[in-house]
Enzyme design. Structure first.
Site, mmCIF file in Angstrom:
data_model
loop_
_atom_site.group_PDB
_atom_site.id
_atom_site.type_symbol
_atom_site.label_atom_id
_atom_site.label_comp_id
_atom_site.label_asym_id
_atom_site.label_seq_id
_atom_site.Cartn_x
_atom_site.Cartn_y
_atom_site.Cartn_z
ATOM 1 N N CYS A 1 0.826 -1.208 0.000
ATOM 2 C CA CYS A 1 0.000 0.000 0.000
ATOM 3 C C CYS A 1 0.858 1.255 0.000
ATOM 4 C CB CYS A 1 -0.875 0.051 1.245
ATOM 5 S SG CYS A 1 -1.992 -1.323 1.404
ATOM 6 N N ARG B 1 5.543 -0.180 -5.789
ATOM 7 C CA ARG B 1 5.481 -0.939 -4.537
ATOM 8 C C ARG B 1 4.573 -2.160 -4.658
ATOM 9 N NH1 ARG B 1 6.570 2.525 0.022
ATOM 10 N NH2 ARG B 1 4.963 1.535 1.254
ATOM 11 N N TRP C 1 -2.955 -2.666 -1.509
ATOM 12 C CA TRP C 1 -2.581 -4.073 -1.714
ATOM 13 C C TRP C 1 -3.403 -4.837 -0.692
ATOM 14 C CZ3 TRP C 1 -0.094 -8.087 0.973
ATOM 15 C CH2 TRP C 1 0.471 -9.093 0.183
ATOM 16 N N ASN D 1 -2.278 2.493 5.740
ATOM 17 C CA ASN D 1 -1.374 1.366 5.466
ATOM 18 C C ASN D 1 -1.168 0.616 6.770
ATOM 19 O OD1 ASN D 1 -1.075 2.468 2.975
ATOM 20 N ND2 ASN D 1 1.104 2.945 3.182
ATOM 21 N N GLY D 2 -1.030 -0.710 6.690
ATOM 22 C CA GLY D 2 -0.785 -1.486 7.906
ATOM 23 C C GLY D 2 -1.969 -2.400 8.183
ATOM 24 N N GLU E 1 18.291 -17.725 -6.013
ATOM 25 C CA GLU E 1 17.884 -16.422 -6.525
ATOM 26 C C GLU E 1 17.353 -16.563 -7.959
ATOM 27 O OE1 GLU E 1 17.123 -13.666 -5.505
ATOM 28 O OE2 GLU E 1 17.408 -12.223 -7.117
ATOM 29 N N LYS F 1 13.540 -15.620 -9.130
ATOM 30 C CA LYS F 1 13.271 -14.669 -10.226
ATOM 31 C C LYS F 1 12.323 -15.283 -11.242
ATOM 32 C CE LYS F 1 14.314 -11.632 -8.943
ATOM 33 N NZ LYS F 1 15.078 -11.249 -7.795
ATOM 34 N N GLU G 1 8.724 -15.855 -9.693
ATOM 35 C CA GLU G 1 7.896 -14.689 -9.410
ATOM 36 C C GLU G 1 7.511 -13.928 -10.673
ATOM 37 O OE1 GLU G 1 9.791 -12.170 -6.477
ATOM 38 O OE2 GLU G 1 11.602 -11.921 -7.666
ATOM 39 N N HIS H 1 18.642 -36.583 -3.479
ATOM 40 C CA HIS H 1 17.867 -36.928 -2.278
ATOM 41 C C HIS H 1 16.411 -36.488 -2.399
ATOM 42 C CE1 HIS H 1 21.431 -38.274 -0.241
ATOM 43 N NE2 HIS H 1 22.029 -37.128 -0.500
ATOM 44 N N LYS I 1 6.668 -4.783 -3.784
ATOM 45 C CA LYS I 1 8.085 -4.447 -3.703
ATOM 46 C C LYS I 1 8.514 -4.312 -2.251
ATOM 47 C CE LYS I 1 12.056 -3.085 -5.386
ATOM 48 N NZ LYS I 1 12.885 -4.220 -5.838
HETATM 49 C C1 G6P Z 1 9.565 -8.601 -1.416
HETATM 50 C C2 G6P Z 1 10.097 -8.269 -2.791
HETATM 51 C C3 G6P Z 1 11.422 -8.968 -3.020
HETATM 52 C C4 G6P Z 1 12.389 -8.629 -1.897
HETATM 53 C C5 G6P Z 1 11.806 -8.910 -0.516
HETATM 54 C C6 G6P Z 1 12.661 -8.315 0.588
HETATM 55 O O1 G6P Z 1 9.209 -9.936 -1.362
HETATM 56 O O2 G6P Z 1 9.166 -8.650 -3.796
HETATM 57 O O3 G6P Z 1 11.968 -8.548 -4.259
HETATM 58 O O4 G6P Z 1 13.559 -9.367 -2.068
HETATM 59 O O5 G6P Z 1 10.528 -8.307 -0.398
HETATM 60 O O6 G6P Z 1 12.640 -6.930 0.462
HETATM 61 P P1 G6P Z 1 13.733 -5.972 1.068
HETATM 62 O O7 G6P Z 1 13.251 -4.586 0.688
HETATM 63 O O8 G6P Z 1 13.725 -6.188 2.546
HETATM 64 O O9 G6P Z 1 15.038 -6.318 0.448
#
Ligand code: G6P
Length: 607
Positions: A2, A27, A73, A99-100, A481, A485, A488, A504, A602
């Protein structure tokens, strides 16, 4: 997640609010709305969808110099117009964006019902505006109505509130970030600094418990109990990097290709090539603390946690000191044992991730020393830690993190070198590592000049029901990682395993044509990784192999992508690049929204 934007001043509020929302889009959100006092009444416009959809339903012009806006959101209640903010009290006297999460909202809602007020949305936020309206009706001032309501809440909030009959805005913060931007006879409110930089450099980061009354010319901060708080003005520096898209097709594309320059920004002035060590002044670490540190703990979520895992290995390699990575959400809820002699690193791009913030508060409460490894200057993690290292990636707008990952790895590498040089790492080894680190930006550029057969890999991935990623040692978190990627962005189920664990379990998934991505730089574990590759191949898997240029193992992949050779401890800075490009291109080919993947945010500011 949000986003809030608010304005009170002398200009037309609507275009300022809409532009503020546009800059908060990155965001992640699913619906959006504005409320503006047009001089005779408060106009509200809301829609499910993007800011562009909101723009399409807005009247051509709305006069009015005071308003609030929100990107939502969904947490409580579905993605519907009725649940979209701003929310209004039944009598229309108050409009609010939040927000929250209000944890006790159901109890509060029942209390409102008992007093004859029925909420019309399913949100936790609406109870706040209805409670404030009752206070106002009972004779409270706007400030009192907010203060009295806050006393009943359990949870987190960033609030911006518009009162129809009072020429002001009121904001409050507890756990959800909120920043006040001070202009000439105008004031802005925002969830993060990006939208503010277009208007002012002078900002105040609110602290938990702050309540702010914003009039046209000035604002006053008070505690929830009404005691005055002296505002601490921060002047936003011109950050490195463009927040706007420019000519790039997507933010993710732009940010992938910004990595060489971002890396230069991160390590510039922070390494001592002569002494073969790092110089992270912002950590404020004296020699004795480094020498006596008992254990290093790293915390993060998502991409930040994978960068932390690489940092952990480098700290152990160079410093010969135990290091452990924790997922913040697990750490905070598992009653962690905190050792005051250990050092704790909170790793976060946004510096606003709720789980990481809670974890670091827990560490501080128990006497631990926490340092931030953060991108966004002035963010909550940075301010709570007070010490640490800014990774200087510049604004990262794509939900999927790329340049923040490589800079987190680089910053942690510099830290590990500094730690190592106070202990066992020789000057020659330190100098060698620093020399290679300084070459890494150029090597990234070399890779981008010839990215290899990414499109062949994409053809394999697009067809896949699931994809397995394998790597060992430093390449195990790189594999994780890469899997994150692709999952997502392309919505393809992906598994990442240390290559030795493949037999395993995940081997059961392999059948003729299953794509397996193998990350095998030329380090001491390569031969073992190749055994896993052969085991996959023997079961009909199609191998996408990431290897170092000139290495004969290139012949072993069905699709082989070469990255420039580098010091074995720095390979993640290069091997991750083709994984980022593969995820980006696969998502594009499948028609996904690359910069704003579904359901993701984000900056995850709620639990
Ligand atoms: C969300 C984002 C990720 C990010 C994670 C941690 O899940 O979509 O891309 O890695 O938060 O965010 P930060 O801002 O703490 O690195």
């Amino acid at each position: 997640m949000c986003g809030i934007f608010g304005y009170i001043g002398h200009q037309h509020a609507l275009p300022i609010l809409v532009e503020g929302l546009r800059r908060l889009e990155y965001r992640g959100y699913d619906s959006t709305g504005v409320a503006i006092d047009d001089g005779s009444h408060v106009q509200t416009h809301k829609t499910v969808g993007k800011v562009a959809d909101l723009k399409a339903i807005l009247p051509e012009t709305v006069s009015g110099t005071r308003g609030i806006a929100h990107t939502r959101w969904a947490t409580h209640g579905g993605v519907t117009q009725g649940n979209t903010h701003p929310h209004a009290s039944t009598d229309g006297a108050i409009h609010l964006v939040h927000n929250g999460i209000i944890e006790n909202y159901q109890h509060l809602r029942r209390g409102l019902s008992a007093r004859g007020v029925d909420c019309v949305s399913e949100t936790d936020s609406e109870v706040l505006v209805q409670m404030m309206a009752l206070e106002l009706q009972g004779g409270a001032t706007p400030l009192e109505s907010v203060q009295n309501t806050l006393q009943h809440l359990r949870g987190t909030w960033g609030l911006c509130i518009l009162f129809r009959d009072h020429d002001l805005l009121i904001c409050a913060r507890n756990g959800s970030p909120l920043i006040i931007g001070q202009g000439q006879n105008e004031t802005f409110v925002s969830s993060d600094p990006h939208p503010l930089t277009a208007h002012t450099q002078r900002v105040v980061y609110l602290d938990d418990g702050d309540v702010v009354v914003i009039n046209r010319e000035s604002f006053q901060i008070k505690t929830t109990k009404g005691l005055p708080v002296e505002p601490s003005i921060t002047v936003l520096e011109d950050a490195w990097g463009e927040a706007e898209l420019g000519d790039a097709p997507h933010y993710m594309y732009k940010e992938i290709y910004e990595q060489p320059d971002a890396l230069r920004q991160c390590i510039g002035g922070r390494v001592d090539r002569e002494m073969g060590t790092g110089r992270l002044g912002g950590m404020g670490l004296d020699h004795q603390t480094l020498v006596q540190a008992a254990h290093i703990h790293l915390l993060g979520c998502g991409t930040a946690a994978f960068a932390a895992e690489i940092g952990q290995m480098l700290i152990e390699k160079m410093g010969r000191i135990p290091a452990t990575t924790h997922i913040s959400s697990e750490f905070r809820n598992n009653d962690p044992v905190i050792n005051p002699k250990s050092l704790y690193l909170a790793v976060s791009q946004s510096g606003e991730t709720a789980d990481t913030i809670s974890a670091l508060k827990e560490i501080k409460l128990k006497g631990g020393q926490v340092f931030g490894v953060v991108n966004v200057v002035g963010s909550t993690v940075a301010r709570l830690c007070g010490r640490g290292v800014y990774i200087h990636s510049g604004p990262e707008q794509s939900v999927a993190s790329t340049k923040a990952f490589t800079n987190m790895v680089a910053a942690l590498t510099v830290f590990a070198t500094q730690l190592g040089r106070t202990r066992h790492l020789s000057k020659a080894d330190g100098r060698n590592l620093i020399r290679h680190l300084q070459q890494a930006p150029h090597l990234m550029e070399t890779y981008f000049e010839d990215i290899g057969p990414i499109h062949e890999a994409v053809d394999l991935l697009c067809e896949a029901d699931s994809v397995l990623f394998l790597g060992r040692g430093l390449s195990a978190p790189v594999a994780k990682e890469g899997a994150l990627k692709l999952m997502e962005l392309a919505y393809i189920p992906c598994l990442a395993y240390p290559a030795g664990e493949m037999k395993h379990g995940p081997i059961a998934l392999l059948e003729e044509g299953s794509p397996v991505v193998v990350v095998a730089p030329n380090d001491h574990l390569k031969e073992k990784t190749m055994s896993a590759l052969h085991e996959c191949k023997a079961r009909g898997a199609k191998i996408i192999l990431i290897h170092e240029k000139g290495d004969p193992i290139g012949a072993e992949g069905d699709v082989s992508i070469a990255v420039p050779a580098i010091h074995p401890w720095l390979t993640p800075l290069l091997t991750v690049l083709p994984l980022q490009l593969m995820a980006y291109e696969t998502a594009l080919k499948l028609g996904r929204d690359v910069d704003r993947p579904r359901n993701l945010a984000k900056s995850v500011t709620v639990e």
